[in-house]
Structures are given as C-alpha cells and as structure tokens.
Scaffold this motif. Sequence first.
Motif, PDB file in Angstrom:
ATOM      1  N   GLU A  42       0.767  -1.145  -0.071  1.00  0.00           N
ATOM      2  CA  GLU A  42      -0.172  -0.118   0.032  1.00  0.00           C
ATOM      3  C   GLU A  42       0.860   1.270  -0.036  1.00  0.00           C
ATOM      4  O   GLU A  42       1.770   1.364   0.733  1.00  0.00           O
ATOM      5  CB  GLU A  42      -0.989  -0.156   1.231  1.00  0.00           C
ATOM      6  N   THR A  43       0.649   2.135  -0.827  1.00  0.00           N
ATOM      7  CA  THR A  43       1.087   3.441  -0.972  1.00  0.00           C
ATOM      8  C   THR A  43       0.458   4.553  -0.392  1.00  0.00           C
ATOM      9  O   THR A  43      -1.050   4.421  -0.352  1.00  0.00           O
ATOM     10  CB  THR A  43       1.465   3.842  -2.366  1.00  0.00           C
ATOM     11  N   PRO A  44       0.711   5.724   0.165  1.00  0.00           N
ATOM     12  CA  PRO A  44      -0.145   6.815   0.449  1.00  0.00           C
ATOM     13  C   PRO A  44      -1.097   7.164  -0.487  1.00  0.00           C
ATOM     14  O   PRO A  44      -0.821   7.304  -1.642  1.00  0.00           O
ATOM     15  CB  PRO A  44       0.870   7.923   1.007  1.00  0.00           C
ATOM     16  N   GLU A  47       0.564  11.775  -2.973  1.00  0.00           N
ATOM     17  CA  GLU A  47       1.847  11.824  -3.505  1.00  0.00           C
ATOM     18  C   GLU A  47       2.292  13.173  -3.433  1.00  0.00           C
ATOM     19  O   GLU A  47       1.621  14.247  -3.838  1.00  0.00           O
ATOM     20  CB  GLU A  47       1.860  11.186  -4.791  1.00  0.00           C
ATOM     21  N   ASN A  48       3.419  13.444  -3.578  1.00  0.00           N
ATOM     22  CA  ASN A  48       3.928  15.070  -3.958  1.00  0.00           C
ATOM     23  C   ASN A  48       3.540  14.999  -5.425  1.00  0.00           C
ATOM     24  O   ASN A  48       3.617  14.073  -6.439  1.00  0.00           O
ATOM     25  CB  ASN A  48       5.610  14.607  -3.890  1.00  0.00           C
ATOM     26  N   LYS A  91       1.074  18.653  -2.550  1.00  0.00           N
ATOM     27  CA  LYS A  91       0.485  17.120  -2.833  1.00  0.00           C
ATOM     28  C   LYS A  91      -0.582  17.115  -3.641  1.00  0.00           C
ATOM     29  O   LYS A  91      -1.471  17.861  -3.785  1.00  0.00           O
ATOM     30  CB  LYS A  91       0.200  16.785  -1.349  1.00  0.00           C
ATOM     31  N   ARG A 103       7.160   4.332  -8.376  1.00  0.00           N
ATOM     32  CA  ARG A 103       7.802   5.208  -7.427  1.00  0.00           C
ATOM     33  C   ARG A 103       8.422   4.586  -6.125  1.00  0.00           C
ATOM     34  O   ARG A 103       9.441   4.594  -5.839  1.00  0.00           O
ATOM     35  CB  ARG A 103       6.920   6.319  -6.948  1.00  0.00           C
ATOM     36  N   TYR A 104       7.693   3.512  -5.575  1.00  0.00           N
ATOM     37  CA  TYR A 104       8.072   2.737  -4.703  1.00  0.00           C
ATOM     38  C   TYR A 104       9.157   1.765  -4.794  1.00  0.00           C
ATOM     39  O   TYR A 104      10.165   1.584  -4.047  1.00  0.00           O
ATOM     40  CB  TYR A 104       6.873   2.049  -4.253  1.00  0.00           C
ATOM     41  N   GLN A 107      12.258   4.056  -5.277  1.00  0.00           N
ATOM     42  CA  GLN A 107      12.751   4.524  -3.707  1.00  0.00           C
ATOM     43  C   GLN A 107      13.244   3.456  -2.881  1.00  0.00           C
ATOM     44  O   GLN A 107      14.143   3.618  -2.249  1.00  0.00           O
ATOM     45  CB  GLN A 107      11.515   5.179  -3.394  1.00  0.00           C
TER      46      GLN A 107
ATOM     47  N   MET B   1      16.407  12.913 -14.010  1.00  0.00           N
ATOM     48  CA  MET B   1      15.762  13.088 -12.652  1.00  0.00           C
ATOM     49  C   MET B   1      16.472  12.352 -11.864  1.00  0.00           C
ATOM     50  O   MET B   1      16.417  10.917 -11.409  1.00  0.00           O
ATOM     51  CB  MET B   1      14.317  12.296 -12.623  1.00  0.00           C
ATOM     52  N   LYS B   4      16.258  10.656  -5.839  1.00  0.00           N
ATOM     53  CA  LYS B   4      15.379   9.349  -5.626  1.00  0.00           C
ATOM     54  C   LYS B   4      13.920  10.203  -5.328  1.00  0.00           C
ATOM     55  O   LYS B   4      13.915  11.115  -4.603  1.00  0.00           O
ATOM     56  CB  LYS B   4      15.576   8.726  -4.308  1.00  0.00           C
ATOM     57  N   PRO B   5      12.942   9.613  -5.718  1.00  0.00           N
ATOM     58  CA  PRO B   5      11.524  10.149  -5.607  1.00  0.00           C
ATOM     59  C   PRO B   5      11.216   9.722  -3.915  1.00  0.00           C
ATOM     60  O   PRO B   5      11.683   8.928  -3.241  1.00  0.00           O
ATOM     61  CB  PRO B   5      10.401   9.264  -6.386  1.00  0.00           C
ATOM     62  N   SER B   6      10.463  10.420  -3.383  1.00  0.00           N
ATOM     63  CA  SER B   6      10.010  10.332  -1.977  1.00  0.00           C
ATOM     64  C   SER B   6       8.572  10.400  -1.865  1.00  0.00           C
ATOM     65  O   SER B   6       7.895  10.845  -2.853  1.00  0.00           O
ATOM     66  CB  SER B   6      10.707  11.504  -1.157  1.00  0.00           C
ATOM     67  N   ILE B   7       7.985  10.479  -0.720  1.00  0.00           N
ATOM     68  CA  ILE B   7       6.619  10.545  -0.220  1.00  0.00           C
ATOM     69  C   ILE B   7       6.385  11.641   0.747  1.00  0.00           C
ATOM     70  O   ILE B   7       7.390  12.149   1.302  1.00  0.00           O
ATOM     71  CB  ILE B   7       5.877   9.282   0.391  1.00  0.00           C
ATOM     72  N   PRO B   8       5.236  12.475   0.950  1.00  0.00           N
ATOM     73  CA  PRO B   8       4.756  13.493   1.764  1.00  0.00           C
ATOM     74  C   PRO B   8       5.377  13.122   3.043  1.00  0.00           C
ATOM     75  O   PRO B   8       5.180  11.938   3.415  1.00  0.00           O
ATOM     76  CB  PRO B   8       3.608  13.744   1.476  1.00  0.00           C
ATOM     77  N   THR B  11       3.378  10.463   5.819  1.00  0.00           N
ATOM     78  CA  THR B  11       2.697   9.648   5.044  1.00  0.00           C
ATOM     79  C   THR B  11       3.654   8.524   5.033  1.00  0.00           C
ATOM     80  O   THR B  11       4.880   8.356   5.256  1.00  0.00           O
ATOM     81  CB  THR B  11       2.055   9.879   3.699  1.00  0.00           C
ATOM     82  N   ARG B  12       3.203   7.124   4.799  1.00  0.00           N
ATOM     83  CA  ARG B  12       3.792   5.862   4.763  1.00  0.00           C
ATOM     84  C   ARG B  12       3.534   5.044   3.674  1.00  0.00           C
ATOM     85  O   ARG B  12       2.375   5.048   2.991  1.00  0.00           O
ATOM     86  CB  ARG B  12       3.563   5.011   5.997  1.00  0.00           C
ATOM     87  N   ASP B  13       4.663   4.302   3.072  1.00  0.00           N
ATOM     88  CA  ASP B  13       4.340   3.170   2.265  1.00  0.00           C
ATOM     89  C   ASP B  13       4.518   1.894   3.162  1.00  0.00           C
ATOM     90  O   ASP B  13       5.255   1.931   4.296  1.00  0.00           O
ATOM     91  CB  ASP B  13       5.659   2.919   1.332  1.00  0.00           C
ATOM     92  N   PHE B  14       3.527   1.052   2.842  1.00  0.00           N
ATOM     93  CA  PHE B  14       3.454  -0.116   3.714  1.00  0.00           C
ATOM     94  C   PHE B  14       4.089  -1.235   2.872  1.00  0.00           C
ATOM     95  O   PHE B  14       3.543  -1.758   1.772  1.00  0.00           O
ATOM     96  CB  PHE B  14       2.123  -0.633   4.167  1.00  0.00           C
TER      97      PHE B  14
END
Lengths: 447, 447
Positions: A42-44, A47-48, A91, A103-104, A107, B1, B4-8, B11-14
């Motif tokens: 699962e991802t948030p 996203e940015n 966002k 992206r995941y 990353q 690019m 590395k991409p990131s998330i806000p 928030t979390r990736d699971f």
Amino acid sequence: MAQKPSIPKGTRDFSPLEMMRRQYIFDTIRGVFRLYGFAPLETPSMENLSTLLGKYGDEGDKLLFKILNSGDYASKLNDEEVRQASKICEKGLRYDLTVPFARYVVQHQGELTFPFKRYQIQPVWRADRPQKGRYREFYQCDVDVIGTRSLLCEVELIEIVERVFRALGIRVALKMNNRKILYGIAEAIGHADKMMDITIAIDKLEKIGLDNVKAELLERGLEQEAVDKLQPILELSGDNTQKLAKLKEVLSASETGMKGIEEIETVFGYLEQQHLDLNVELDLSLARGLNYYTGAIFEVKALDFAIGSICGGGRYDDLTGIFGMPNTSGVGISFGADRIYDVMTGLELFPEDVNCSTKVLFVNLGQKEEAASMTLIKQLRDAGIAAEIYPESSKMKKQMEYANRRSIPYVVIIGSQELEESMATVKDMRSGDQQKVSFAEIVKSIK
Amino acid sequence: MAQKPSIPKGTRDFSPLEMMRRQYIFDTIRGVFRLYGFAPLETPSMENLSTLLGKYGDEGDKLLFKILNSGDYASKLNDEEVRQASKICEKGLRYDLTVPFARYVVQHQGELTFPFKRYQIQPVWRADRPQKGRYREFYQCDVDVIGTRSLLCEVELIEIVERVFRALGIRVALKMNNRKILYGIAEAIGHADKMMDITIAIDKLEKIGLDNVKAELLERGLEQEAVDKLQPILELSGDNTQKLAKLKEVLSASETGMKGIEEIETVFGYLEQQHLDLNVELDLSLARGLNYYTGAIFEVKALDFAIGSICGGGRYDDLTGIFGMPNTSGVGISFGADRIYDVMTGLELFPEDVNCSTKVLFVNLGQKEEAASMTLIKQLRDAGIAAEIYPESSKMKKQMEYANRRSIPYVVIIGSQELEESMATVKDMRSGDQQKVSFAEIVKSIK
C-alpha cells in the motif's frame, strides 16, 4: 441545519449490502493473488505533485486532485503566485496505482527482492466529469511482477484471470495482442512511424467495417500501396494458430514483429500445456491506450453481459525509467472492481450468504430469556456463526421486521415455554418453516 | 531525474511484510465485527467541507486537508478571495469515521434499519505535525450501533474487545466509566457547571498525586468545602463492587449520577453472567476527550507493552443532531490499528505464516522441469497453498537467495534426475531438512 447533508458529486457511500458484495469481490481477487505468491503493498493516498505531474499526459495533469498546503498557504505569495496551483499545492491524490508502484520500486530498490511480485488494492481519484459508471473515487486492483522478462509471468497473470473469474462465476474471454506485432505490422507496410495511426484504425474494424478503415488509413497519410499490404492483416481470421501462421508470412521481414509472434506463441504454448479452461484469442485490433506497454497486451470481457473490459494490462519495459531506474521490465494487470460488481449484480451471481451480515437473530422476549439467548449466541459465535440478539424486548412484529429487512436467514425464539423446556424455536425466514431444537443442538442445527 | 523520489512527510508506504501483518490485524478485527452482526460501511474519502468544518473544534478545523477546486479555481475571485481557503476549496479529506458515519445515517435514515450496526475500516487524514507514532494518514477501525439505548450494546462491544485481543494474543485491561457518574460527582459537590474541570483534575491523579490534584481544583475555582467533599471519590479504591457501593453513598442525591451507576451495574451484571475472561475495571479518572459522549466510556490498554490506549469509545446521545436528526442514541468503539501493530511487533505476536506470502517456491531448472513443476504448482494452488515457480532458470544460488529473502518456508527442486523418477526434493528452509517426495504426494506433504 434543515438541509440534508450530502457528499461531493462523483463520490459514493457504499451501503452494507454493497460493501458485503464488494468485499466478496475484493476477497476473491486478493485470495487468488495470494495463491500465486503476490504480496500486498500500500502506498499513501497523497503523493508529491512532482511524482504525479507529467505522468498521465496534459489531460491527466488536469484531472489530478490537488491538496491545499496546510497552514497559511497564501501569506508569503504575491497576488500572481496565489493564483497558481503549483504555488499553493505540493501534494495530490494518487491518480492510479501504477505510478506510485513505480515510485515505490525506485525508492526502495535496495530493499526489494526481484522479481518483485506485488498486488495493490486501493482507491484512486480523478477529477473527471462524473457520469454513469464514472466516479471521482474508485478502487483499482493491480497485480504486477517487475524485474524479469520471463513470459511465465504473462502465463501466471492469465491463469489469475481464469481463476478469479471462475471463482466469481463470470464467463469471460481474454483477448491478447503484442505491441511488437503492432510495430511489426507498421514496419512491414513501410510505416514504422505510423504505428499508432494504424493501430487506432484497426481498432475500429468491428465498429466501422473494412472499407471505412481503409479510407481512414488513407486519410491518416498512408498511400494506397501500404493500405493494400495491410489488407491480409485486416482480413485475418481463423483460430490463433491460423492467424499466427498468416502473420508470420506478412511480418517475416520485421525482426520486432517476429519477436512479438514468438512471445505470443510461447505464452500460448504454456497455456496449452496447462490445459487452461479459458478462451484466449489473439486479437490484432487490441491496442490499449497506455503508451508504456511494449510487449503483451491483455483485455478481458464478460461473455454474458454488455459492458466494457473488466480487466486489462500488459508488459512494460521502462515503467521505472521516469524515476531514474531504467531497463526494468515488468508485466501487470488490473481488475475493474466497479464493472465486475455491475456484471455480478446484472447476472445475479452473488452467493446468497454474501447478502446478509447476520445469520441468526435471537428475538428478545425479556430478561430471563435474554440470558439464555446470550449463552447460546456465544456458542454460535465460537463456532464462527454471525449471531446477535435484538437489543430491546420490543414487540415481536418489530423484531421480525428487523430480521426481514436485514435479510437474516434464521430467527431463534426463546419464550418462557421454550425456556422451561430448554428448547428454542428456530425459524427459517426464507421457507417460513419452524422447528423446535434443544439448546444443546442449536449450533449443529444452524450449521 | 537524479533525485530519488519520496513521499509527503507524515505518510507511509507499507511494504509487503508490513501489509501482511496489517491485513492480519484488519482481518481479525473485521472477522470479530462480523461475528457480532455488524455490517460494513464505506464513505468517500472526500466530504464537503460544510460537513466537516465545526465538528472537531477550532484546532480540528485547522487540521483538515482541503482539496483545491478543480479547473480554474481562481479566475472568478478577486485578490482577497483567492487568499481564503473557503473560496478555493469545497471539499476536504475525512478527519475521522464518526462524522461521516453521522452524516451517512442522517442522509440515509429512510433506508436504514435501526438499530443500525455498522463497522468501518478506512484511512483518515490529519494535517498534524508528524512525529513518532503520529501520521498524517492512518486507519481507523470503528464499530457502532445507533438507534437504541439498550445496554446490551455496551456488553457486545466489550465482548468484541475481549474476542479481538484474545484472537491477536494481546493481554489487555478494559477501563470503564460513565459520563453520568462524572456529572453526578460534579453535581454532588455543588459544581455541576465544572464537570470538565473536575474530570480533567481527576484524570491527573495517577500522574501528579492527591495533593496536587486538590491544589489544581482550588485553582480551577472550587472552594475548599467542595474539594473536601470530593476527597472520598479521589481516594476510591477496592474492586468494582466496593467502588460502586461507595459511589452510591456519595451520589445518592444526584439523579443523573445514580442513573450512571445503574447503567454500569447493569453492564457489569451482564458481563458476569457471560463469564467474560477480561479484566474490566471501573476507573473514575477515565474521561476521554470527545465531548459527545453521554454515557459509558471505554478505554483498553495492553498489559505487557507500554503504549497509550489501543482501543476506546463510548455512548453518545446526540451524534446525528449536528446534521438535524436529534435524539438518536448510539455507542461505539474504535481500534487503533497502528498501535496494535506496534504492540504485536514489540511482543512478537504475529504468527509465523503471516510473514510470508508464498509457501512453496519451485526452483526453475529448465524447460522440461518447468513443465512438470507447473503441473504440481497448479495442484498446490487448487488446494489453497500459495506457490510459485522462479520465473527464470537462473543459478541455483540466486533462486535460493530469492526464497530466503522472501521468507518462503519450502523450496521444491525438480532436476533431471527427479523428473525421471517423478520425485521432487522438498527442502524445509527453516530446518534445512530435505526429503524426496513423489509427485503424487507433494500436496499432502506440504500441507
């Protein structure tokens, strides 16, 4: 506050009945994904915007839901800047599951084990104009394997399709094509540059007929000679073997085209070996909109219900390239939960017990009876049977109505007489049959 | 690019491992909710801001994530207006599941069957400053019954708590109080108006001690006489029966207080009748922040792990009043999935098989072996066992590493010799043991 509250247009509440049916679909799909060794991700929801923008074309960018920066978003901006979404929003809500997946993977590439097999079932949001069957929030069910070119993955995905729809009871046909074949066709008629135009025209064959397709191709800049060369492909018929044999003749000069044929033959070979009970048809008119596909393309349609495709996907060779991790091939498919729901509702395919959350209601006839009921309910729950007692000792009629409206199939009545005899009256609400059952036999009788 | 991409933040990736564990928690909770006849509900992620604003206090309003209006949000606004969030945003992300539930009940009151029992497991969003254990997106698991004042509902919820944590293997204690008792106490010492002040002070008893609490009460405007009257309550000790007996003396003049005692005694009576194996303690210092509670209040803590409450809730008499549907009593509790996850991780309570998505990996040693493997894999999957074949015939070491990194417990090796004998080598990756098993026995041996 006189006005009834409402929800934003294009969004939905899912009632208990709808939810139970949706969960049945999701649980079935998830169960099959798991059988094939796919692990959940699962991802948030947010996203940015830098992750999302530019990934779905200009049209897609416009359909992103943007989230206003928290706190005082405007004070440091001049009047011009505050009118630019890019200045007041960092966002956005995810638009699909594919870009967050890419992206995941980029990353977390250092931590992942490749081939990486993941499934993801989450909502996505699009600021589309709402209309029948199109929502601003809807679930996607994606399954992908990334980090291998093995065609066994294509085979696994097709098996998953077969198993999911068999489990749901939906008869389907799977159409398959290969982007390399489409490129080969364009190349073979001397127009490798016009692959998309040719594909779009072929796509309309069923709808507008051969003559109109040929006319369109001329309009799109193909000369008569090229169109003539295309004729045998437009008229391609027979089973997969016959089609492939013909294609091999036409595409013999195109290395890419022949590679596509080889790929699809390999996949068909595996499927035959596996005796898969699924109608898989090579369909050259299948193109699919997403431009990142580079190999196999799939599309699944229900045979007994008129609706668009209910599942689709394909192989991509450079999904993670947009985030700086090139040459990582993957293949995936996505199940359309909303359409599957519509098909199952239309064909009445939901099993009866999916429609009720409680299997047994104990009528409440007073304090003493209540105590006896609660002991029995505990036994039922211990046996995994959903049971409840009406929380108030209201009129019998009201309680029976409650059972009816909630589609509860069994009602247990324990009155003073039953209490004395340690017997309960069990009523089957569908047939109307009643029988007396001893307290000790309740669980067995309901099971 | 290059970056590395990131998330806000917040928030979390699971990851797959986290997800499998989280799903185990959600599935367990959901399974128990179902046993008690609660039906699922889902509401949209976005609500109209008019639905959300003013429901969580000024602080809450600031923590709402607002969604920028689609399309050209600014052109019709002057420079002043464009700086007001209310002019450029109509929608917000839900802040909890309670307000959307109340909104749903009011909006659909005509279609619902009351008492309405629903559960809801969905993410919520808060623009809180992120910190350890506090996220901007997190799941809530709520279960409520609305439309009855029956105390059987309180009992059911407590049973649910017991069953969920028993299933998860977490030892817990449930603290219970009643808002009517808190009101009664305030009334008994002549300060019905200062119920919240008194409650807040009592709440600190454990932390700051009796003398400091008394000092604080004086500061908050209580005279010495009132504080003296409170003394026996602050010193209340013993088991629930002893506490209630003492309380009855002190609150005898407060009708509301006596009603609260009666309610809690009724609930305790039911629990005793049910022989519930759960430590339920009357705790007068339990207040809970949410002001809409009017009766029972619950809070659950893990006994073997230091963390805040992992579950809590209470009865409310007017939740739907904010949307124009007054006098509808309900009671509910909410499970904190993130904290439960932390407790289970800390105490290593996750069952072993929750940590792996694939139970059996077939090593890929070439085309012929592959074909035999795939036939066996199909049998395993038909038997409900998650199995897969490594998609490429890579080096053995690489394939074994893949199995290890994914925590796959069994690896099946079919080489040319095995193929000849119709035997497979099954390796238990935990013990390292290997044994030969005939193809016909594979499913049985893995099971």
